[in-house]
Write a protein that holds these residues in place. Structure first.
Motif, PDB file in Angstrom:
ATOM      1  N   LEU A   1      -7.272   5.355  -5.425  1.00  0.00           N
ATOM      2  CA  LEU A   1      -7.400   5.672  -4.006  1.00  0.00           C
ATOM      3  C   LEU A   1      -8.826   5.484  -3.504  1.00  0.00           C
ATOM      4  O   LEU A   1      -9.036   5.139  -2.336  1.00  0.00           O
ATOM      5  CB  LEU A   1      -6.925   7.110  -3.742  1.00  0.00           C
ATOM      6  CG  LEU A   1      -5.442   7.376  -4.001  1.00  0.00           C
ATOM      7  CD1 LEU A   1      -5.092   8.819  -3.659  1.00  0.00           C
ATOM      8  CD2 LEU A   1      -4.565   6.421  -3.207  1.00  0.00           C
ATOM      9  N   ALA A   2      -9.810   5.695  -4.391  1.00  0.00           N
ATOM     10  CA  ALA A   2     -11.205   5.510  -3.988  1.00  0.00           C
ATOM     11  C   ALA A   2     -11.453   4.073  -3.547  1.00  0.00           C
ATOM     12  O   ALA A   2     -12.199   3.809  -2.601  1.00  0.00           O
ATOM     13  CB  ALA A   2     -12.142   5.883  -5.139  1.00  0.00           C
ATOM     14  N   ARG A   3     -10.800   3.126  -4.217  1.00  0.00           N
ATOM     15  CA  ARG A   3     -10.948   1.711  -3.839  1.00  0.00           C
ATOM     16  C   ARG A   3     -10.418   1.484  -2.431  1.00  0.00           C
ATOM     17  O   ARG A   3     -11.024   0.763  -1.634  1.00  0.00           O
ATOM     18  CB  ARG A   3     -10.211   0.856  -4.865  1.00  0.00           C
ATOM     19  CG  ARG A   3     -10.322  -0.650  -4.642  1.00  0.00           C
ATOM     20  CD  ARG A   3      -9.110  -1.164  -3.897  1.00  0.00           C
ATOM     21  NE  ARG A   3      -8.968  -2.613  -3.987  1.00  0.00           N
ATOM     22  CZ  ARG A   3      -8.081  -3.298  -3.300  1.00  0.00           C
ATOM     23  NH1 ARG A   3      -7.262  -2.691  -2.462  1.00  0.00           N
ATOM     24  NH2 ARG A   3      -7.993  -4.605  -3.434  1.00  0.00           N
ATOM     25  N   ASP A   4      -9.292   2.110  -2.086  1.00  0.00           N
ATOM     26  CA  ASP A   4      -8.738   1.936  -0.746  1.00  0.00           C
ATOM     27  C   ASP A   4      -9.625   2.583   0.312  1.00  0.00           C
ATOM     28  O   ASP A   4      -9.711   2.098   1.449  1.00  0.00           O
ATOM     29  CB  ASP A   4      -7.320   2.496  -0.680  1.00  0.00           C
ATOM     30  CG  ASP A   4      -6.309   1.581  -1.360  1.00  0.00           C
ATOM     31  OD1 ASP A   4      -6.602   0.378  -1.488  1.00  0.00           O
ATOM     32  OD2 ASP A   4      -5.237   2.064  -1.746  1.00  0.00           O
ATOM     33  N   VAL A   5     -10.294   3.693  -0.047  1.00  0.00           N
ATOM     34  CA  VAL A   5     -11.238   4.331   0.883  1.00  0.00           C
ATOM     35  C   VAL A   5     -12.398   3.377   1.167  1.00  0.00           C
ATOM     36  O   VAL A   5     -12.814   3.201   2.319  1.00  0.00           O
ATOM     37  CB  VAL A   5     -11.752   5.664   0.309  1.00  0.00           C
ATOM     38  CG1 VAL A   5     -12.907   6.204   1.144  1.00  0.00           C
ATOM     39  CG2 VAL A   5     -10.630   6.689   0.253  1.00  0.00           C
ATOM     40  N   VAL A   6     -12.917   2.743   0.109  1.00  0.00           N
ATOM     41  CA  VAL A   6     -14.019   1.785   0.267  1.00  0.00           C
ATOM     42  C   VAL A   6     -13.594   0.634   1.172  1.00  0.00           C
ATOM     43  O   VAL A   6     -14.330   0.224   2.080  1.00  0.00           O
ATOM     44  CB  VAL A   6     -14.482   1.257  -1.110  1.00  0.00           C
ATOM     45  CG1 VAL A   6     -15.430   0.066  -0.951  1.00  0.00           C
ATOM     46  CG2 VAL A   6     -15.144   2.361  -1.911  1.00  0.00           C
TER      47      VAL A   6
ATOM     48  N   ARG B   1       0.824  -1.209   0.000  1.00  0.00           N
ATOM     49  CA  ARG B   1       0.000   0.000   0.000  1.00  0.00           C
ATOM     50  C   ARG B   1       0.859   1.259   0.000  1.00  0.00           C
ATOM     51  O   ARG B   1       0.531   2.239  -0.680  1.00  0.00           O
ATOM     52  CB  ARG B   1      -0.918   0.009   1.237  1.00  0.00           C
ATOM     53  CG  ARG B   1      -1.970  -1.064   1.254  1.00  0.00           C
ATOM     54  CD  ARG B   1      -2.986  -0.895   0.117  1.00  0.00           C
ATOM     55  NE  ARG B   1      -3.807  -2.075  -0.018  1.00  0.00           N
ATOM     56  CZ  ARG B   1      -3.494  -3.131  -0.777  1.00  0.00           C
ATOM     57  NH1 ARG B   1      -2.371  -3.158  -1.453  1.00  0.00           N
ATOM     58  NH2 ARG B   1      -4.311  -4.161  -0.870  1.00  0.00           N
TER      59      ARG B   1
ATOM     60  N   THR C   1     -11.179   0.593   3.396  1.00  0.00           N
ATOM     61  CA  THR C   1     -10.948   1.059   4.773  1.00  0.00           C
ATOM     62  C   THR C   1     -12.272   1.093   5.544  1.00  0.00           C
ATOM     63  O   THR C   1     -12.350   0.664   6.703  1.00  0.00           O
ATOM     64  CB  THR C   1     -10.298   2.454   4.771  1.00  0.00           C
ATOM     65  OG1 THR C   1      -9.029   2.373   4.103  1.00  0.00           O
ATOM     66  CG2 THR C   1     -10.092   2.968   6.183  1.00  0.00           C
ATOM     67  N   ALA C   2     -13.317   1.589   4.889  1.00  0.00           N
ATOM     68  CA  ALA C   2     -14.644   1.590   5.517  1.00  0.00           C
ATOM     69  C   ALA C   2     -15.115   0.155   5.750  1.00  0.00           C
ATOM     70  O   ALA C   2     -15.692  -0.168   6.797  1.00  0.00           O
ATOM     71  CB  ALA C   2     -15.631   2.339   4.625  1.00  0.00           C
TER      72      ALA C   2
END
Length: 197
Positions: A105-110, A80, A112-113
């Motif tokens: 980065l949006a995928r990593d935000v998803v 990462r 993380t949630a």
């Protein structure tokens, strides 16, 4: 990773863990070379070595029966950090467009949630899926090729085509793996709610 032999899971001083630590040191070195002194050729080398070593540490761990819990944690953290640092650096230097960076980065935000939801129900992070490892490997292969295309004029056309082919393929696999993690988490959460109900 496969199950480790008795007594090896808690080991810290192993060759695979040393490789992972060196990979982590490569992140600030790459950022320094690429953003501060703009030594692009050296930055390409550091990035390429970091990408290749992603496969090496896992191979060595299995081959020498040195799979450890620390190694299982270090490997995805190094992945990462490499992806994040490289994306930011390549975006700052206009090697990749910001839209591509946001999409990754949006995928990593998803996720993380998603991880937060799992922890709320008492679950640990799911094991790394082979599809996620493949996506990471493809992305880590794409970045040095894209950097090569941007810094070596004679290689721009061929390296650009190869680099973007790998990058877009990696992006698709990255999101596909993320979807599988979300589905897996959903099943676990539904099972936990069913037990409570």
């Amino acid at each position: 990773m496969t199950a480790s032999p008795a007594g090896s899971a808690g080991r810290i001083l192993t060759l695979p863990n040393l490789i992972s630590f060196v990979r982590l040191l490569g992140v600030p070195l790459f950022l320094y070379l690429f953003l501060v002194v703009e030594a692009d050729v050296a930055a390409v080398v550091v990035l390429a070595v970091g990408g290749m070593s992603d496969w090496v540490d896992g191979f060595v761990a299995r081959r020498l029966s040195q799979v450890s819990r620390l190694g299982e944690l270090l490997d995805p953290v190094a992945d990462r950090l490499y992806i994040l640092a490289t994306l930011i650096a390549l975006t700052v230097r206009d090697v990749v467009p910001w839209q591509f960076t946001v999409a990754l980065l949006a995928r990593d935000v998803v996720l993380t949630a998603n991880l937060g939801v799992l922890r709320r129900f008492g679950y640990r992070p799911p094991p790394v899926h082979y599809l996620g490892k493949t996506a990471t490997f493809v992305l880590l292969a794409a970045f040095p090729v894209l950097l090569l295309a941007a810094t070596v004029p004679g290689a721009a056309v061929a390296a650009g085509a190869i680099g973007w082919g790998l990058a877009l393929w990696g992006l698709g696999l990255y999101w596909l793996a993320g979807g599988l993690y979300v589905i897996q988490a959903g099943r676990l959460v539904r099972a936990a709610r069913a037990e409570v109900g």
